[in-house]
Design an enzyme around this catalytic site. Structure first.
Site, PDB file in Angstrom:
ATOM      1  N   ASP A  12       5.263   6.791  -6.134  1.00  0.00           N
ATOM      2  CA  ASP A  12       5.145   5.484  -5.513  1.00  0.00           C
ATOM      3  C   ASP A  12       6.333   5.355  -4.555  1.00  0.00           C
ATOM      4  O   ASP A  12       7.317   6.111  -4.670  1.00  0.00           O
ATOM      5  CB  ASP A  12       5.163   4.401  -6.589  1.00  0.00           C
ATOM      6  CG  ASP A  12       5.060   3.009  -6.008  1.00  0.00           C
ATOM      7  OD1 ASP A  12       4.195   2.779  -5.150  1.00  0.00           O
ATOM      8  OD2 ASP A  12       5.864   2.149  -6.403  1.00  0.00           O
ATOM      9  N   ASP A  14       7.753   1.893  -2.890  1.00  0.00           N
ATOM     10  CA  ASP A  14       8.588   0.695  -2.970  1.00  0.00           C
ATOM     11  C   ASP A  14       9.144   0.498  -4.380  1.00  0.00           C
ATOM     12  O   ASP A  14       8.395   0.494  -5.359  1.00  0.00           O
ATOM     13  CB  ASP A  14       7.784  -0.528  -2.545  1.00  0.00           C
ATOM     14  CG  ASP A  14       7.278  -0.409  -1.114  1.00  0.00           C
ATOM     15  OD1 ASP A  14       7.989   0.194  -0.287  1.00  0.00           O
ATOM     16  OD2 ASP A  14       6.173  -0.896  -0.819  1.00  0.00           O
ATOM     17  N   ASP A 187       7.350   2.335 -10.480  1.00  0.00           N
ATOM     18  CA  ASP A 187       8.115   1.226 -11.050  1.00  0.00           C
ATOM     19  C   ASP A 187       7.242   0.111 -11.592  1.00  0.00           C
ATOM     20  O   ASP A 187       7.747  -0.797 -12.250  1.00  0.00           O
ATOM     21  CB  ASP A 187       9.015   0.611  -9.962  1.00  0.00           C
ATOM     22  CG  ASP A 187       8.193  -0.166  -8.928  1.00  0.00           C
ATOM     23  OD1 ASP A 187       8.287  -1.411  -8.892  1.00  0.00           O
ATOM     24  OD2 ASP A 187       7.435   0.465  -8.179  1.00  0.00           O
TER      25      ASP A 187
END
Length: 228
Positions: A12, A14, A187
């Protein structure tokens, strides 16, 4: 059961490889350079970001909103603004720890892929800054003139869409899930469908809900940006 032929390292973007949200950050940047009304755009940008964190974002509405100024300004102005965004916001935020993690997988011979819900206009130059050629992002529709329309093209690369888009990426290479052994760093609970699909999920700088789930399931937790 056949042995996987390829190792994938999926990231991922961001709050995983970057210590910020590039989509939200691009919106903030367009306010700084005077492309949109600070008060109204800022309010809506923050509201959409909270919707994302809560897992209720309507990505089609958000993409129309987030790309409106880009669509209106045209390709040359948009490219110049994005270069400033990279120089002023993104490159200073790229941490050595993140670069090192990506390079470690590349040096091990893994196929490295960044998979992001953020649209391709924002993310393509960021992936290039990490030295990653393979990017799966939310794609943007283009009109007859070749420029962006503000609409999403195809399936957004978000939640269950990340699994579907990765499956299509594999199929385009003549692979399927049984051909790969995949590690996925994320996250966010928004990425739970793909975290549950891969052999090696890694909760990376996780939000509270994902941290709790990772601890419950025994998944590794990586605090990549933890202050030393």
């Amino acid at each position: 059961m056949k042995k996987p032929l390829y190792r994938l390292a999926l990231f991922d973007l961001d709050h995983t490889l970057l210590p910020l949200d590039s989509d939200h950050g691009w919106g903030e940047f367009t306010m700084q350079i005077g492309w949109c009304d600070r008060a109204e755009f800022g309010r809506r940008n923050d509201a959409f970001f909270q919707d994302y964190l809560a897992g209720r974002l309507d990505i089609h509405d958000y993409v129309r909103f987030a790309t409106e100024a880009v669509v209106q300004r045209g390709p040359q102005a948009a490219a110049a603004a994005h270069q400033r965004f990279m120089d002023e916001i993104i490159r200073p935020a790229i941490r050595p720890e993140a670069i090192e993690l990506v390079r470690r997988h590349q040096q091990a011979g893994d196929v490295v892929v960044i998979t992001s819900a953020t649209n391709e206009f924002v993310t393509r130059p960021i992936a290039q800054a990490f030295g990653v050629d393979e990017l799966i992002a939310t794609e943007l529709a283009r009109g007859p003139d070749g420029w962006l329309t503000g609409e999403v093209a195809g399936q957004p690369n978000m939640r269950e869409g990340k699994v579907a888009r990765l499956a299509a990426w594999l199929a385009a290479r003549g692979w399927d899930w049984s051909d790969v052994e995949a590690t996925f760093y994320s996250d966010s609970m928004n990425d739970l469908p793909l975290l549950e699909k891969v052999q090696h999920p890694v909760a990376t700088n996780p939000d509270e809900r994902l941290r709790a789930l990772a601890q419950e399931r025994g998944w590794p937790v990586l605090d990549l940006f933890k202050e030393k």
